[in-house]
Motif scaffolding. Structure first.
Motif, PDB file in Angstrom:
ATOM      1  N   ALA A 260      31.926 -75.106 122.325  1.00 40.64           N
ATOM      2  CA  ALA A 260      30.956 -75.038 123.428  1.00 40.64           C
ATOM      3  C   ALA A 260      30.795 -73.500 123.933  1.00 40.64           C
ATOM      4  CB  ALA A 260      31.246 -76.156 124.322  1.00 40.64           C
ATOM      5  N   GLU A 261      32.000 -72.898 124.217  1.00 41.18           N
ATOM      6  CA  GLU A 261      32.131 -71.688 124.834  1.00 41.18           C
ATOM      7  C   GLU A 261      31.493 -70.748 124.028  1.00 41.18           C
ATOM      8  OE1 GLU A 261      35.433 -68.436 125.698  1.00 41.18           O
ATOM      9  OE2 GLU A 261      35.920 -70.434 125.736  1.00 41.18           O
ATOM     10  N   ILE A 262      31.661 -70.922 122.567  1.00 35.66           N
ATOM     11  CA  ILE A 262      31.051 -69.831 121.519  1.00 35.66           C
ATOM     12  C   ILE A 262      29.447 -69.933 121.522  1.00 35.66           C
ATOM     13  CG2 ILE A 262      30.712 -69.002 119.273  1.00 35.66           C
ATOM     14  CD1 ILE A 262      33.614 -70.088 118.972  1.00 35.66           C
ATOM     15  N   ALA A 263      28.987 -71.461 121.884  1.00 31.09           N
ATOM     16  CA  ALA A 263      27.403 -71.386 121.962  1.00 31.09           C
ATOM     17  C   ALA A 263      26.995 -70.859 123.171  1.00 31.09           C
ATOM     18  CB  ALA A 263      27.368 -72.979 121.752  1.00 31.09           C
ATOM     19  N   ILE A 264      27.262 -71.129 124.243  1.00 33.18           N
ATOM     20  CA  ILE A 264      26.999 -70.698 125.606  1.00 33.18           C
ATOM     21  C   ILE A 264      26.970 -69.322 125.774  1.00 33.18           C
ATOM     22  CG2 ILE A 264      27.575 -70.564 128.015  1.00 33.18           C
ATOM     23  CD1 ILE A 264      28.353 -73.614 127.939  1.00 33.18           C
TER      24      ILE A 264
END
Length: 513
Positions: A260-264
């Motif tokens: 999720a962090e990478i996507a955001i």
């Protein structure tokens, strides 16, 4: 991480006139350059001051102010009247200026040389004369500015300019800031909503809705290798603590949080955004048991915590105003030691000796304010559409004095509210594993909390240990919004009167326009 101040400048303009002759004008330049070199070397002003010359005519003043407006590196302008500078020649320049203004009332010489003073000395040391003339013109024209008074080598004067420079940098950044709302403001909450059009007109921040479905397109493209690399970073930076989830679920949830962090991060980079909000009722597909499920399996709290520490503004529950304010707070706070964070008034502690307020959120508190190395933990989070085991950084905050800030939309204006607080040591909370702070509003819990409610304050805030009310007062001055502070001298009766006076002022100001 690059220092945001390195790409900015503060322009210095010295005021004089042609009456004194070329020799005096040369001395003005020499004195100005020496003073600026001393200020830049002091270590108290984070943005480099650049000398832009001596203003001797109305045309020069206007040209320089317009040049400051069009130069993206220029965060603000400092003016100093070295000698007597007839203020009528500054009118068109002041009318044109759109950058923050600091008027420095100082003098090259510290003490009067009583035995040697003559007219030549007087001609070169007329700031007492020239600065008052310039100040009158600014007041008559209703020009917003900060006035700093003191000898240029004095640390207190330098620090005041340093505060103003940090705020000017934040205001410059706000005009380029874009906020993405992953989901909208939620649950019919009014205090976190407002007029986004007026917000951009007044403060500069641009706020956009961004579909969670589009975010999910990024989420699907994150590879296992990407996740592996980020999880290794987690292991180096945090204490790994596996509790009731068990090791298998723990690492599954940590890996999904990393994804999720990478996507955001990728969305923010591609969209040129430095602020975002989340909505814990809108995390992608609703049915986590669907074999074609595409969504976050948990609230992206860990991502929010880590991104805040890197200067990405954040607001929970679609709170775009606080998210933007957190970005500006981080800009002003950069390089200062104790840190800043998004926080929420969570629950009250009516204790016999000291009533306090627990500050937290479900997960989203910035590790910059942690007292010790954060623990990376996974626990059940029973709220929102994801009643799931959820990764988060767990810590308690540093103790000491701080200040919280919020912006509210009152319909006819924005109000910036600040409050001084004292962070104290919390007791252990073994069944509430979240990041938190515990503070006492000033001057007392009863007065401080009551004044905050009377002012229309929010349950979310942008918090810093390092900033003071001076920073926020400068911020409100530069952006043209109302400012009100709650401190150790606040009384409820006096505060009510201040609110009434402000209401009349803004109503009359609007009517006169």
């Amino acid at each position: 991480m690059a220092n945001v101040f390195d790409n900015l400048e503060i322009w210095w303009l010295s005021g004089t006139q042609l009456l004194y002759g070329e020799q005096v004008l040369g001395q003005v330049d020499a004195h100005s350059n020496e003073m600026i070199a001393g200020l830049n070397a002091s270590g108290n002003i984070p943005v480099k001051i650049v000398y832009k010359g001596t203003v001797k005519s109305a045309q020069e003043a206007e040209n320089l102010m317009k040049a400051a407006n069009s130069d993206d590196k220029c965060a603000g302008v400092i003016t100093w009247m070295h000698t007597f500078s007839p203020a009528k020649m500054w009118i068109k320049g002041l009318q044109a200026l759109q950058k923050p203004l600091c008027h420095f009332h100082t003098q090259f010489n510290a003490e009067i040389p009583w035995n040697e003073i003559d007219m030549d000395f007087m001609n070169l040391n007329q700031s007492a004369h020239g600065d008052i003339e310039f100040g009158h013109a600014c007041t008559r024209m209703r020009v917003a500015r900060k006035v700093v008074v003191g000898f240029w080598k004095d640390v207190n004067a330098q620090k005041q300019i340093g505060v103003w420079a940090r705020v000017a940098a934040a205001v410059a950044d706000a005009k380029k800031t874009r906020c993405l709302m992953f989901g909208m403001n939620m649950n019919n909450v009014s205090v976190t909503d407002g007029d986004r059009v007026e917000f951009e007109q007044r403060l500069g921040y641009h706020v956009d809705y961004y579909p969670v479905s589009s975010l999910m397109n990024y989420f699907k493209k994150v590879t296992d290798a990407d996740v592996d690399a980020l999880v290794e970073t987690y292991k180096k930076e945090y204490t790994i603590k596996i509790d009731e989830s068990g090791e298998k679920v723990y690492w599954e949830k940590v890996r999904n949080a990393a994804k999720a962090e990478i996507a955001i991060r990728r969305v923010l980079k591609d969209e040129n955004a430095t602020v975002f909000t989340t909505n814990f009722d809108d995390l992608g597909d609703a049915d986590i048991n669907d074999p074609n499920f595409c969504g976050f399996d948990q609230i992206p709290g860990l991502a929010s915590q880590r991104l805040m520490a890197e200067g990405i503004g954040f607001g929970a529950e679609g709170d775009w105003k606080t998210a933007c304010l957190c970005r500006s707070l981080w800009i002003m706070n950069q390089g200062l030691p104790k840190g800043c964070s998004f926080l929420e008034d969570y629950t009250l502690n009516f204790a016999e000796k000291q009533t306090s307020i627990l500050q937290s959120h479900m997960l989203e508190v910035c590790p910059m304010i942690a007292s010790d190395k954060p623990k990376l933990e996974v626990h059940m989070l029973g709220i929102g559409i994801r009643n799931q085991f959820t990764a988060r950084l767990v810590f308690t905050s540093k103790t000491g004095a701080g200040i919280k800030a919020t912006v509210v939309d009152l319909g006819n204006r924005f109000r910036l509210i600040t409050q001084e607080v004292e962070c104290i040591e919390p007791k252990p909370m073994p069944k509430l594993p979240v990041a938190s702070a515990l503070w006492v509003p000033q001057p007392t819990f009863e007065i401080g909390a009551g004044a905050w409610i009377l002012a229309g304050g929010t349950h979310h805030s942008a918090f810093s240990y390092d900033l003071t009310a001076e920073y926020w007062e400068d911020f409100a001055e530069m952006t043209g919004i109302e400012f009100i502070n709650i401190d150790k001298n606040t009384t409820i009766s006096g505060f009510k009167q201040q609110l009434r006076n402000n209401e009349v002022y803004y109503m009359l100001n609007k009517a006169l326009k």
